[in-house]
Structure formats: C-alpha cells, structure tokens
Design a protein around this motif. Structure first.
Motif, PDB file in Angstrom:
ATOM      1  N   LEU A 226       0.815  -1.218   0.000  1.00  0.00           N
ATOM      2  CA  LEU A 226       0.000   0.000   0.000  1.00  0.00           C
ATOM      3  C   LEU A 226       0.845   1.263   0.000  1.00  0.00           C
ATOM      4  CD1 LEU A 226      -2.602  -0.756   2.827  1.00  0.00           C
ATOM      5  CD2 LEU A 226      -2.956  -0.883   0.360  1.00  0.00           C
ATOM      6  N   GLU A 227       0.437   2.228  -0.806  1.00  0.00           N
ATOM      7  CA  GLU A 227       1.085   3.546  -0.755  1.00  0.00           C
ATOM      8  C   GLU A 227       0.118   4.638  -0.336  1.00  0.00           C
ATOM      9  OE1 GLU A 227       2.969   4.060  -4.536  1.00  0.00           O
ATOM     10  OE2 GLU A 227       4.627   2.697  -3.985  1.00  0.00           O
ATOM     11  N   LYS A 228      -1.118   4.546  -0.839  1.00  0.00           N
ATOM     12  CA  LYS A 228      -2.106   5.590  -0.527  1.00  0.00           C
ATOM     13  C   LYS A 228      -3.332   4.961   0.111  1.00  0.00           C
ATOM     14  CE  LYS A 228      -0.716   8.676  -4.210  1.00  0.00           C
ATOM     15  NZ  LYS A 228      -0.999   9.174  -5.565  1.00  0.00           N
ATOM     16  N   ILE A 229      -3.768   5.531   1.220  1.00  0.00           N
ATOM     17  CA  ILE A 229      -4.939   5.003   1.913  1.00  0.00           C
ATOM     18  C   ILE A 229      -5.942   6.129   2.124  1.00  0.00           C
ATOM     19  CG2 ILE A 229      -5.766   3.723   3.919  1.00  0.00           C
ATOM     20  CD1 ILE A 229      -2.842   2.834   4.395  1.00  0.00           C
ATOM     21  N   ILE A 230      -7.159   5.907   1.645  1.00  0.00           N
ATOM     22  CA  ILE A 230      -8.235   6.883   1.853  1.00  0.00           C
ATOM     23  C   ILE A 230      -9.037   6.412   3.060  1.00  0.00           C
ATOM     24  CG2 ILE A 230     -10.318   7.898   0.859  1.00  0.00           C
ATOM     25  CD1 ILE A 230      -8.861   7.121  -1.934  1.00  0.00           C
ATOM     26  N   PRO A 231      -9.005   7.178   4.152  1.00  0.00           N
ATOM     27  CA  PRO A 231      -9.735   6.745   5.350  1.00  0.00           C
ATOM     28  C   PRO A 231     -11.234   7.016   5.190  1.00  0.00           C
ATOM     29  CG  PRO A 231      -8.736   8.893   5.745  1.00  0.00           C
ATOM     30  CD  PRO A 231      -8.372   8.497   4.329  1.00  0.00           C
TER      31      PRO A 231
END
Ligand SMILES: [Zn+2]
Length: 299
Positions: A226-231
């Motif tokens: 994972l590089e980008k996580i949208i909470p």
C-alpha cells in the motif's frame, strides 16, 4: 458595530458554504475522493469520504454519503470528472453516512454491493435510523427524497470486480468497525479505500466495533502492498496512520475499561482519555459518545 457583526457573520457563512462544497480530489490516475474534507457536520455526512474508481468500462463508486441530497452533490461532482456509466456502488459498511445516498445511484441502474453482515444490518435498522434521524443532528429536510436501498449483491470474504482495464478487490478480514466493514483495494495503484476501519485526524466512532477483530484487520492491511490510503473520515493517509489507529483503539479500550470500573461520569472519563489518546483535530465529541455506548450504558 451591529453591522460589522452581521458582515462578519456573512463572511463566516460564505467561508463555510465554500468548504462545504469541496469537489472531488484526484488521488491517483482514475481515482478521486473527498479525502481532506474539513466540514464534519451531520448534514455534510460527518465529513465522510466517498470516492470513485474509473475503469475502461465504467465507474465504481465507493460509499454514497448520508442522504439523497448528499448523493446528488456527489453525483454532480462525479460528472465533472467522468461521463462513463456508474456500474457499481460498494458500501464499505452500511452506517448512514456511507450508505444512505445509495438511492441516488440505484436509480441510475448501478449494482449496490456490501458485505453480507452489513446488508443485514441496514435491513434491520436502516428504516428506524431514517425515522429517528434527529438523534443524529439531522433535520427531516436534510433527508428529503432519501430512501433506504439495500445492496443487491453481497459476499463474505473477498470479491473481485473487473472494470475493463482495472481490477478492484473487496476484502473483509474480520469483524471490525462493523461486522461487515470491508476495504476496497486497487492493486495496480497500491491504493486502498479503508472505510471507517481507518479514521485519520478524526476521533473514531467505536459503538458498533469489535476491538480485537479491528486490530487483526489493521494487521492484515499493514501486511498489504500500500502507498495511498483513503480513510473513512480525514485526509489521505499512509500505513503510519493505520498503526496509530490500532494504538488508539487498544489504548482507548484498555483505559476506558479501567476508568469505567470506578466512575460512571462519561465526561470525566472522556477528559482523562483525551489526555492520553493520539491527538486528533476533528470530532472530539466522539470520545464521550464511545465511552457511553461501549463502557457505561448498554448498547
Ligand atoms: Zn461508520
């Protein structure tokens, strides 16, 4: 003086109106979301992050906000980005701020998908929640045109969706924020929509949570590429925020139990917790709410 006050009130209102209608932000090629939204008021979906993944064949919508009105706002923002057909809606879970806008997208012919347990939860409590919407700080006019739309497709562990050139994976490891909370993974972009398994810079809603399963779920996510996580709420995040989320939950649970053994005062317990929990700028009120719902009263 009065005039000055009035003018500054108008200015504040204008400011609010502007932030209240932040448009979708490009997160990656063909992925957009509201991540970074600062207005966490109830009528603005408590600042929930909905988003889209655009494939060659069409659009997959992740979460639908809190009402028909909010779903329509989201749809208008989607149409500024793409005219492709909206084929799927995925509910990361079926809490009102993520699933009550389903009606807008179902009308367009989109297939609505969730985990089986959260479909059942929406079926069980959706209509009652809509009826008692004032308990959530919303007025009936905020909910005008809103209908509960149940997912027509559900699954238990994993599901793949093929959008032509893009594959999207839906993954549910264990009971966490809700029994059926899932994540939406785009492997080619190392990108994840975490739903409310992750709250960043925002105190989490824990009332329906399973802390042990939640912690295990976060461990699974930490092991992914994972590089980008949208909470579910808060700004674009990374694994660092997932780690902090796990620490937050475990610390909250341990300390709240300790404090609730000797006090029934939710406000006092919340004040103690706030001193030791990781800092968050949004939704302070949630601490006392979580204390009341999990550690003092019966749910
Ligand atoms: Zn939620």
């Amino acid at each position: 003086m009065k005039k000055m006050l009035l003018l500054s009130l108008v200015a504040v209102t204008l400011l609010f109106t502007q932030t209240a209608f932040a448009e979708l932000t490009k997160i990656s090629d063909n992925v957009y979301s509201y991540a970074g939204e600062k207005d966490s008021s109830p009528a603005h979906s408590f600042g929930a992050n909905a988003g889209i993944i655009i494939g060659a064949d069409g659009v997959l919508v992740v979460d639908t906000l809190i009402s028909a009105k909010e779903g329509e706002r989201f749809l208008a923002d989607i149409r500024k980005v793409t005219n492709k057909p909206i084929k799927y809606v995925v509910n990361t879970h079926t809490h009102l701020d993520h699933a009550f806008g389903n009606c807008v997208f179902a009308k367009l012919g989109a297939t609505v998908i969730s985990h089986t347990a959260d479909r059942a939860m929406l079926d069980r409590i959706g209509a009652g929640t809509l009826k008692g919407i004032s308990n959530y700080g919303l007025k009936s006019e905020d909910m005008a045109g809103t209908e509960i739309v149940l997912p027509t497709l559900s699954f238990s562990d994993r599901m793949q969706i093929y959008l032509g050139d893009e594959t999207v994976e839906l993954i549910r490891t264990a009971s966490s924020h809700t029994e059926g909370s899932l994540v939406v993974y785009v492997p080619s972009k190392k990108l994840l929509f975490a739903g409310d398994i992750l709250f960043t810079d925002f105190h989490p809603f824990m009332a329906d949570g399973d802390i042990a399963g939640w912690s295990k779920t976060i461990d699974t996510l930490l092991a992914m590429d994972l590089e980008k996580i949208i909470p579910g709420h808060g700004p674009l995040s990374t694994k660092k925020d997932l780690k902090e989320m796990k620490e937050y939950l475990l610390l909250f649970d341990r300390k709240a139990r300790e404090l609730a053994a000797t006090s029934q005062d939710a406000a006092a317990i919340a004040a103690e917790l706030k001193k030791i929990l990781p800092q968050r700028s949004m939704a302070d009120w949630m601490i006392a709410y979580n204390v009341k719902s999990r550690y003092l009263g019966k749910k």
